[in-house]
Scaffold this motif. Structure first.
Motif, PDB file in Angstrom:
ATOM      1  N   ASP A  15       9.732  14.383   0.092  1.00  0.00           N
ATOM      2  CA  ASP A  15       9.981  13.145   0.729  1.00  0.00           C
ATOM      3  C   ASP A  15      10.376  12.383  -0.177  1.00  0.00           C
ATOM      4  OD1 ASP A  15       9.399  14.315   3.227  1.00  0.00           O
ATOM      5  OD2 ASP A  15       7.232  13.529   3.171  1.00  0.00           O
ATOM      6  N   GLU A  16      11.036  11.348   0.291  1.00  0.00           N
ATOM      7  CA  GLU A  16      11.626  10.281  -0.640  1.00  0.00           C
ATOM      8  C   GLU A  16      10.745   9.176  -0.877  1.00  0.00           C
ATOM      9  OE1 GLU A  16      15.262   6.781  -0.641  1.00  0.00           O
ATOM     10  OE2 GLU A  16      15.115   8.154   0.874  1.00  0.00           O
ATOM     11  N   VAL A  17      10.380   8.728  -2.043  1.00  0.00           N
ATOM     12  CA  VAL A  17       9.579   7.325  -2.376  1.00  0.00           C
ATOM     13  C   VAL A  17      10.327   6.191  -2.101  1.00  0.00           C
ATOM     14  CG1 VAL A  17       8.073   6.238  -4.063  1.00  0.00           C
ATOM     15  CG2 VAL A  17       8.156   8.729  -3.887  1.00  0.00           C
ATOM     16  N   VAL A  18       9.726   5.348  -1.205  1.00  0.00           N
ATOM     17  CA  VAL A  18      10.631   4.177  -0.528  1.00  0.00           C
ATOM     18  C   VAL A  18       9.715   3.018  -1.073  1.00  0.00           C
ATOM     19  CG1 VAL A  18      11.895   5.300   1.002  1.00  0.00           C
ATOM     20  CG2 VAL A  18       9.407   4.150   1.516  1.00  0.00           C
ATOM     21  N   GLY A  19       8.583   3.051  -1.558  1.00  0.00           N
ATOM     22  CA  GLY A  19       7.941   1.883  -2.130  1.00  0.00           C
ATOM     23  C   GLY A  19       6.376   2.194  -2.364  1.00  0.00           C
ATOM     24  N   VAL A  20       5.487   1.378  -3.042  1.00  0.00           N
ATOM     25  CA  VAL A  20       4.013   1.561  -3.560  1.00  0.00           C
ATOM     26  C   VAL A  20       3.311   0.460  -2.742  1.00  0.00           C
ATOM     27  CG1 VAL A  20       2.852   1.060  -5.506  1.00  0.00           C
ATOM     28  CG2 VAL A  20       5.226   1.743  -5.557  1.00  0.00           C
ATOM     29  N   VAL A  21       2.280   1.222  -2.326  1.00  0.00           N
ATOM     30  CA  VAL A  21       1.184   0.508  -1.770  1.00  0.00           C
ATOM     31  C   VAL A  21       0.119  -0.083  -2.701  1.00  0.00           C
ATOM     32  CG1 VAL A  21      -0.919   0.439  -0.054  1.00  0.00           C
ATOM     33  CG2 VAL A  21       1.343   1.831   0.447  1.00  0.00           C
ATOM     34  N   TYR A  22      -0.346  -1.321  -2.631  1.00  0.00           N
ATOM     35  CA  TYR A  22      -1.055  -1.718  -3.549  1.00  0.00           C
ATOM     36  C   TYR A  22      -2.416  -2.314  -2.790  1.00  0.00           C
ATOM     37  CZ  TYR A  22       3.418  -2.549  -6.495  1.00  0.00           C
ATOM     38  OH  TYR A  22       4.553  -2.279  -6.870  1.00  0.00           O
ATOM     39  N   ARG A  23      -3.376  -2.511  -3.790  1.00  0.00           N
ATOM     40  CA  ARG A  23      -4.806  -2.839  -3.354  1.00  0.00           C
ATOM     41  C   ARG A  23      -5.131  -3.939  -4.157  1.00  0.00           C
ATOM     42  NH1 ARG A  23      -8.967   1.773  -3.593  1.00  0.00           N
ATOM     43  NH2 ARG A  23      -8.175   2.505  -1.657  1.00  0.00           N
ATOM     44  N   THR A  24      -6.003  -4.847  -3.438  1.00  0.00           N
ATOM     45  CA  THR A  24      -6.382  -6.228  -4.079  1.00  0.00           C
ATOM     46  C   THR A  24      -7.383  -6.779  -3.421  1.00  0.00           C
ATOM     47  OG1 THR A  24      -5.839  -8.295  -5.186  1.00  0.00           O
ATOM     48  CG2 THR A  24      -4.640  -7.581  -3.017  1.00  0.00           C
ATOM     49  N   ARG A  25      -8.476  -7.808  -3.986  1.00  0.00           N
ATOM     50  CA  ARG A  25      -9.212  -8.722  -3.259  1.00  0.00           C
ATOM     51  C   ARG A  25      -8.785 -10.052  -3.386  1.00  0.00           C
ATOM     52  NH1 ARG A  25     -15.416  -6.049  -2.753  1.00  0.00           N
ATOM     53  NH2 ARG A  25     -14.833  -3.860  -1.968  1.00  0.00           N
ATOM     54  N   ASP A  26      -7.977 -10.247  -4.330  1.00  0.00           N
ATOM     55  CA  ASP A  26      -7.303 -11.620  -4.808  1.00  0.00           C
ATOM     56  C   ASP A  26      -6.466 -12.091  -3.314  1.00  0.00           C
ATOM     57  OD1 ASP A  26      -6.347 -13.862  -5.634  1.00  0.00           O
ATOM     58  OD2 ASP A  26      -5.038 -13.077  -7.042  1.00  0.00           O
ATOM     59  N   TYR A  27      -7.306 -12.596  -2.450  1.00  0.00           N
ATOM     60  CA  TYR A  27      -6.885 -13.124  -1.239  1.00  0.00           C
ATOM     61  C   TYR A  27      -5.920 -14.380  -1.376  1.00  0.00           C
ATOM     62  CZ  TYR A  27     -10.934 -10.285   0.132  1.00  0.00           C
ATOM     63  OH  TYR A  27     -11.870  -9.435   0.115  1.00  0.00           O
ATOM     64  N   SER A  28      -5.970 -15.032  -2.454  1.00  0.00           N
ATOM     65  CA  SER A  28      -5.276 -16.049  -2.594  1.00  0.00           C
ATOM     66  C   SER A  28      -3.720 -16.003  -2.900  1.00  0.00           C
ATOM     67  CB  SER A  28      -5.645 -17.126  -3.735  1.00  0.00           C
ATOM     68  OG  SER A  28      -5.752 -16.255  -5.192  1.00  0.00           O
ATOM     69  N   LYS A  29      -3.311 -14.864  -3.373  1.00  0.00           N
ATOM     70  CA  LYS A  29      -1.906 -14.470  -3.391  1.00  0.00           C
ATOM     71  C   LYS A  29      -1.194 -14.331  -2.261  1.00  0.00           C
ATOM     72  CE  LYS A  29      -2.337 -10.842  -5.790  1.00  0.00           C
ATOM     73  NZ  LYS A  29      -2.065  -9.599  -6.746  1.00  0.00           N
ATOM     74  N   PHE A  30      -1.655 -14.282  -0.941  1.00  0.00           N
ATOM     75  CA  PHE A  30      -1.288 -13.904   0.080  1.00  0.00           C
ATOM     76  C   PHE A  30      -0.986 -15.197   0.818  1.00  0.00           C
ATOM     77  CE2 PHE A  30      -3.496 -10.091  -0.539  1.00  0.00           C
ATOM     78  CZ  PHE A  30      -2.506  -9.147  -0.388  1.00  0.00           C
ATOM     79  N   LYS A  31       0.098 -15.314   1.835  1.00  0.00           N
ATOM     80  CA  LYS A  31       0.645 -16.639   2.427  1.00  0.00           C
ATOM     81  C   LYS A  31       0.725 -16.326   3.721  1.00  0.00           C
ATOM     82  CE  LYS A  31       2.974 -18.270  -1.746  1.00  0.00           C
ATOM     83  NZ  LYS A  31       4.546 -18.514  -2.356  1.00  0.00           N
TER      84      LYS A  31
END
Length: 259
Positions: A15-31
Motif C-alpha cells: 500500500d502507498e504511504v500517503v501521510g503520517v499520523v501524529y500524536r500530541t497533548r499540546d492542544y494550543s497548536k490547534f485552531k
C-alpha cells in the motif's frame, strides 16, 4: 517529539504511504476554523462520556495551518479528558468549507440552522462592512422572529421543495424583494403574538402563506378577527387542515367569503 503512531506491517507492504499520523497533548497548536459550525455542547458531552468508558483511537484532520477540518468535537472531548490527540495534516488545496460540510454530514447530519450559521460566517468574512444586508443575514432576521425554516423558504421562493432547500444549503440563497420579505415576516410575527402555540406551528404558517398569495384573501381582515376573538383558532397537524381552520374564521360573518 512527534512520532508516527502506526507501524507498517506485512498487511500493508503493497500500500502507498500517503501521510503520517501524529500524536500530541499540546492542544494550543490547534485552531478552530471560523467557517465550521459552532461546537455542539451536548455532542461534546456525549463523546466525553463515551471516551471515558472506552478510549477509541480517532484521528483529527487539520490543514497546513493547523485548523481543524474534521473532528472538532472529538478534539474538544480529548482536550477535556486531557488525552492524546492523534492528527493527520491534509495538504490538499480542496475547498475547506465544502470539506467541512461533507465531513460533518457524515458524522452528524447538519440541520438547516447549521447551514445558516455556516453561511452567515461566510458572509461576514466576505462582506465585513455590509453583511447585515446579505441574503443569509436577512433570512436570519426571519428566524429571529420565530418563523419556521420551511415558512421562510416559502417566502423566499414562493413554494418549498427539496431542490430549493439544497440551494439554500449550498450557498445560493437569493432574496429578490427584501421589503416584501420583512413585511411577510412581521405579519407572521403579529399572528404569533395572538397565539404563540398555534400560530408558531410550521403547518399553520405554511397554510397562512398560501392564503396570503390569493388576491381574494385580506390578510389584515383575518388578523383583526383573530386578535378580537383568538379562541376561534383551532389546532391541527396538517397544512390542509389549517387552511380549513383559517377559511372558517375568515368566512364567519363575512360577505366576501373564500372557497
Amino acid at each position: 517529539m512527534l512520532k508516527n503512531i502506526f507501524k507498517k506491517d506485512n498487511l500493508a507492504l503493497d500500500d502507498e504511504v500517503v501521510g503520517v499520523v501524529y500524536r500530541t497533548r499540546d492542544y494550543s497548536k490547534f485552531k478552530f476554523s471560523k467557517n465550521n459550525r459552532n461546537l455542539n455542547v451536548s455532542q461534546v458531552a456525549r463523546l466525553v462520556k463515551s471516551m471515558t468508558e472506552k478510549v477509541i483511537t480517532t484521528i483529527i484532520t487539520v490543514n497546513d495551518n493547523m485548523e481543524i477540518k474534521d473532528g472538532q468535537h472529538r478534539f474538544e472531548s480529548l482536550k477535556q479528558l486531557k488525552k492524546d490527540v492523534n492528527y493527520f495534516v491534509d495538504y490538499t488545496k480542496d475547498d475547506n468549507q465544502d470539506f467541512m460540510i461533507i465531513s460533518n454530514n457524515n458524522s452528524k447530519n447538519w440541520v438547516n440552522d447549521d447551514y445558516l450559521q455556516f453561511h452567515l460566517k461566510k458572509e461576514e468574512q466576505k462582506h465585513p462592512f455590509n453583511y447585515n444586508s446579505m441574503p443569509y443575514h436577512i433570512f436570519q432576521q426571519g428566524r429571529d422572529r420565530g418563523i419556521s425554516f420551511g415558512s421562510l423558504i416559502k417566502l423566499v421562493y414562493n413554494y418549498e421543495n427539496k431542490n430549493l432547500r439544497d440551494g439554500f444549503r449550498s450557498g445560493n440563497l437569493t432574496i429578490n424583494d427584501n421589503k416584501d420579505f420583512f413585511e411577510k415576516c412581521d405579519y407572521l410575527k403579529r399572528a404569533m403574538n395572538v397565539n404563540g402555540q398555534i400560530c408558531k406551528h410550521r403547518c399553520f404558517q405554511s397554510a397562512l402563506i398560501n392564503l396570503l398569495r390569493r388576491a381574494d384573501f385580506d390578510g389584515e381582515y383575518f388578523l383583526r378577527k383573530i386578535e378580537k376573538d383568538p379562541y376561534l383558532l383551532e389546532t391541527h397537524s396538517t397544512i390542509t387542515g389549517f387552511e380549513s381552520v383559517i377559511k372558517k374564521i375568515y368566512n364567519h360573518r363575512n360577505k366576501n367569503k373564500i372557497s
